[in-house]
Design a protein around this motif. Structure first.
Motif, PDB file in Angstrom:
ATOM      1  N   GLU A  32       0.864  -1.289   0.013  1.00  9.60           N
ATOM      2  CA  GLU A  32      -0.071  -0.009   0.224  1.00  9.60           C
ATOM      3  C   GLU A  32       1.026   1.296   0.086  1.00  9.60           C
ATOM      4  OE1 GLU A  32      -4.052  -0.621   2.128  1.00  9.60           O
ATOM      5  OE2 GLU A  32      -2.528  -1.335   3.342  1.00  9.60           O
ATOM      6  N   SER A  53      -5.097  10.214   7.183  1.00 11.26           N
ATOM      7  CA  SER A  53      -3.901   9.648   6.869  1.00 11.26           C
ATOM      8  C   SER A  53      -4.247   9.040   5.531  1.00 11.26           C
ATOM      9  CB  SER A  53      -3.022   9.013   7.665  1.00 11.26           C
ATOM     10  OG  SER A  53      -3.889   7.759   8.425  1.00 11.26           O
ATOM     11  N   VAL A  54      -3.271   8.793   4.491  1.00 10.06           N
ATOM     12  CA  VAL A  54      -3.429   8.139   3.361  1.00 10.06           C
ATOM     13  C   VAL A  54      -2.488   7.263   3.178  1.00 10.06           C
ATOM     14  CG1 VAL A  54      -5.408   9.415   2.403  1.00 10.06           C
ATOM     15  CG2 VAL A  54      -2.873   9.922   1.921  1.00 10.06           C
ATOM     16  N   HIS A  55      -2.354   6.170   2.471  1.00 11.53           N
ATOM     17  CA  HIS A  55      -1.394   5.508   1.690  1.00 11.53           C
ATOM     18  C   HIS A  55      -0.924   6.096   0.517  1.00 11.53           C
ATOM     19  CE1 HIS A  55      -2.507   2.406   4.799  1.00 11.53           C
ATOM     20  NE2 HIS A  55      -1.280   2.251   4.954  1.00 11.53           N
ATOM     21  N   ASP A  58       4.326   8.252  -3.197  1.00 10.33           N
ATOM     22  CA  ASP A  58       5.035   9.419  -3.080  1.00 10.33           C
ATOM     23  C   ASP A  58       4.433  10.571  -2.988  1.00 10.33           C
ATOM     24  OD1 ASP A  58       3.936  10.068  -5.499  1.00 10.33           O
ATOM     25  OD2 ASP A  58       5.614   9.345  -6.816  1.00 10.33           O
ATOM     26  N   GLU A  60       3.378  13.123  -4.688  1.00  5.87           N
ATOM     27  CA  GLU A  60       2.369  13.739  -5.589  1.00  5.87           C
ATOM     28  C   GLU A  60       1.260  12.739  -5.497  1.00  5.87           C
ATOM     29  OE1 GLU A  60       1.456  15.841  -7.856  1.00  5.87           O
ATOM     30  OE2 GLU A  60      -0.151  14.741  -8.979  1.00  5.87           O
ATOM     31  N   GLN A  61       1.341  11.447  -5.325  1.00  3.80           N
ATOM     32  CA  GLN A  61       0.307  10.427  -5.191  1.00  3.80           C
ATOM     33  C   GLN A  61      -0.394  10.481  -3.960  1.00  3.80           C
ATOM     34  OE1 GLN A  61       0.991   6.339  -4.943  1.00  3.80           O
ATOM     35  NE2 GLN A  61      -0.135   6.066  -6.804  1.00  3.80           N
ATOM     36  N   LEU A  63      -0.894  13.659  -2.488  1.00  7.57           N
ATOM     37  CA  LEU A  63      -1.707  14.670  -2.372  1.00  7.57           C
ATOM     38  C   LEU A  63      -2.914  14.424  -3.298  1.00  7.57           C
ATOM     39  CD1 LEU A  63      -1.124  17.594  -1.715  1.00  7.57           C
ATOM     40  CD2 LEU A  63       0.014  18.188  -3.734  1.00  7.57           C
ATOM     41  N   GLN A  64      -2.665  13.484  -4.310  1.00  4.55           N
ATOM     42  CA  GLN A  64      -3.995  13.080  -5.172  1.00  4.55           C
ATOM     43  C   GLN A  64      -4.797  12.212  -4.052  1.00  4.55           C
ATOM     44  OE1 GLN A  64      -3.153  11.362  -8.797  1.00  4.55           O
ATOM     45  NE2 GLN A  64      -1.736  12.901  -9.511  1.00  4.55           N
ATOM     46  N   ASN A  65      -4.088  11.413  -3.673  1.00  5.36           N
ATOM     47  CA  ASN A  65      -5.129  10.551  -2.546  1.00  5.36           C
ATOM     48  C   ASN A  65      -6.009  11.257  -1.591  1.00  5.36           C
ATOM     49  OD1 ASN A  65      -4.550   8.215  -4.131  1.00  5.36           O
ATOM     50  ND2 ASN A  65      -3.039   7.337  -2.656  1.00  5.36           N
ATOM     51  N   ARG A  67      -6.730  14.335  -1.706  1.00  9.04           N
ATOM     52  CA  ARG A  67      -7.862  15.180  -2.299  1.00  9.04           C
ATOM     53  C   ARG A  67      -8.924  14.230  -2.564  1.00  9.04           C
ATOM     54  NH1 ARG A  67     -11.019  14.606  -7.103  1.00  9.04           N
ATOM     55  NH2 ARG A  67     -11.220  16.710  -7.949  1.00  9.04           N
ATOM     56  N   ASP A  68      -8.538  13.239  -2.895  1.00 11.73           N
ATOM     57  CA  ASP A  68     -10.032  12.053  -3.377  1.00 11.73           C
ATOM     58  C   ASP A  68     -10.735  11.890  -1.882  1.00 11.73           C
ATOM     59  OD1 ASP A  68      -9.891  12.357  -5.969  1.00 11.73           O
ATOM     60  OD2 ASP A  68      -8.439  10.943  -6.251  1.00 11.73           O
ATOM     61  N   VAL A  69      -9.811  11.568  -0.985  1.00 16.37           N
ATOM     62  CA  VAL A  69     -10.429  11.040   0.174  1.00 16.37           C
ATOM     63  C   VAL A  69     -10.881  11.975   1.222  1.00 16.37           C
ATOM     64  CG1 VAL A  69      -9.995   9.435   2.442  1.00 16.37           C
ATOM     65  CG2 VAL A  69      -9.110   9.021   0.136  1.00 16.37           C
TER      66      VAL A  69
END
Lengths: 122, 264
Positions: A32, A53-55, A58, A60-61, A63-65, A67-69
């Motif tokens: 993950e 928190s998110v997995h 890196d 950039e990812q 930041l994207q995750n 944003r989505d969560v």
């Protein structure tokens, strides 16, 4: 010492303690990616507050995750992500020396002043 | 027994109601791709990606909903977005075949999404200046959404292409399989010529050149090869589809058709 290294990118090793802690469970395994703490700002001038928190592999990812969560329903206007490994936290064992001395020193609280009329009390 | 021409419409009929046809093309690409993406819901590789793909699917379905409503107005037969989405048969759908192919593995889903996102960003960028104001409005909103989709899929292309030998091989294989379905995105026919006179002008040749440059740049950085151009699949824009669309529609439409007019 992770915090002192500043911008060090998180590596797969950062997820290791978790993977070891729950070896039998798939949660927090390397697949993950490392963990990132997410802070969102709800409005101009408001502080960035911890959202969760998110997995991610890196920054950039992450930041994207994040944003989505945490921002997909318009909850945020700005997001910070920080490698979880870069956060230095007090431990439960520190609780006594860190926080107890504050309890019996009432004079540290500004409660002996009368609030003038017309001043908004927060 | 109705003939194929009666259901799919003749070339003359398509040109006669060109705005309707053109809006259906835009809407159906997004409705079908959105549905394909939604199949990942609860099946994503990790929770975060599951949510990301579902978000993108919802954006696409939202865009198609606005476009279908506009198409219904252009048609003038009192069909709303739901009627057009749920009560048209396969042959009346105008999406490119690229978007109806089964979702495949994660690499295939991402590669298709990337190829489509790059096209869609360029298309909306052009259409946001269209003289057709309602469409220009949808384009401006969709452009913001699709820029995010492209950022997401480009980032994954870099990670899959420049990741492990396995991820690289799967990404390359997916691109090679998908390439022959990309030609349809840039086709131009009598419907395009007719809507150009109504304020919806898209220069597909210019779009293709920009798209190639954009795609080649990301693939190069992802250490992936741009597949060679060969014979291209065609037919989606006039209702000729692969065997996969019918199955997708059966699943997408069954609730609305079993309970017409139901609300919840």
């Amino acid at each position: 010492m992770a915090a002192r290294e500043g911008k060090r990118a998180p590596t797969a090793r950062d997820a290791q303690p978790q993977a070891n802690a729950g070896a039998a469970s798939p949660v927090g395994t390397d697949s993950e990616g490392p963990l990132w703490e997410v802070f969102t700002q709800s409005a101009q001038g408001a502080p960035h507050e911890h959202a969760g928190s998110v997995h991610a592999a890196d920054a950039e990812q992450a930041l994207q995750n994040a944003r989505d969560v945490y921002a997909r329903r318009g909850e945020a206007i700005s997001i910070w992500v920080v490698p979880s490994a870069a956060i230095v936290a007090s431990s439960p064992g520190d609780a006594g020396p860190f926080f107890d001395p504050a309890n019996d020193k009432a004079y540290r609280h500004p409660q002996f002043y009368k609030t003038p009329r017309g001043v908004r009390v927060f | 027994m109705t003939t194929r021409t009666e259901v799919a419409g003749t070339r003359e009929a398509r040109v006669a109601n060109a705005a309707f046809e053109h809006l259906l093309r835009l809407a159906d690409d997004r409705l079908v791709l959105g549905h394909r993406l939604s199949e990942w819901c609860a099946h994503g590789p990790i929770l975060e990606e599951d949510i990301a793909l579902s978000n993108i699917a919802l954006d696409l379905v939202g865009q198609s909903s606005a476009l279908l409503a506009l198409a219904g107005e252009a048609e003038g037969r009192e069909r709303d977005a739901d009627a057009l989405a749920y009560f048209r048969d396969e042959i009346a759908f105008r999406n490119v075949q690229l978007v109806e192919l089964p979702r495949g593995d994660f690499g295939f889903t991402i590669a298709r999404q990337f190829l489509f996102d790059a096209y869609s960003v360029l298309l909306w960028d052009a259409l946001q200046h269209a003289r057709h104001k309602p469409l220009a409005g949808i384009a401006a909103k969709a452009l913001k959404e699709d820029k995010y989709h492209l950022r997401h899929s480009s980032d994954w292309m870099l990670k899959l292409g420049d990741g492990t030998a396995e991820s690289h091989a799967r990404a390359q294989r997916s691109l090679d399989e998908l390439w022959r379905y990309t030609g349809e995105l840039f086709e131009s026919d009598a419907v395009d010529a007719a809507v150009a006179r109504q304020g919806i002008r898209v220069d597909h040749e210019a779009l293709r050149a920009q798209w190639r440059e954009m795609v080649a740049d990301v693939l190069h950085r992802a250490t992936l090869a741009v597949p060679a151009d060969g014979p291209m699949a065609t037919g989606g824009r006039t209702g000729c589809h692969t065997e996969f669309l019918g199955h997708l529609l059966a699943e997408m439409q069954i609730v609305a058709r079993s309970h017409p007019g139901a609300s919840w």
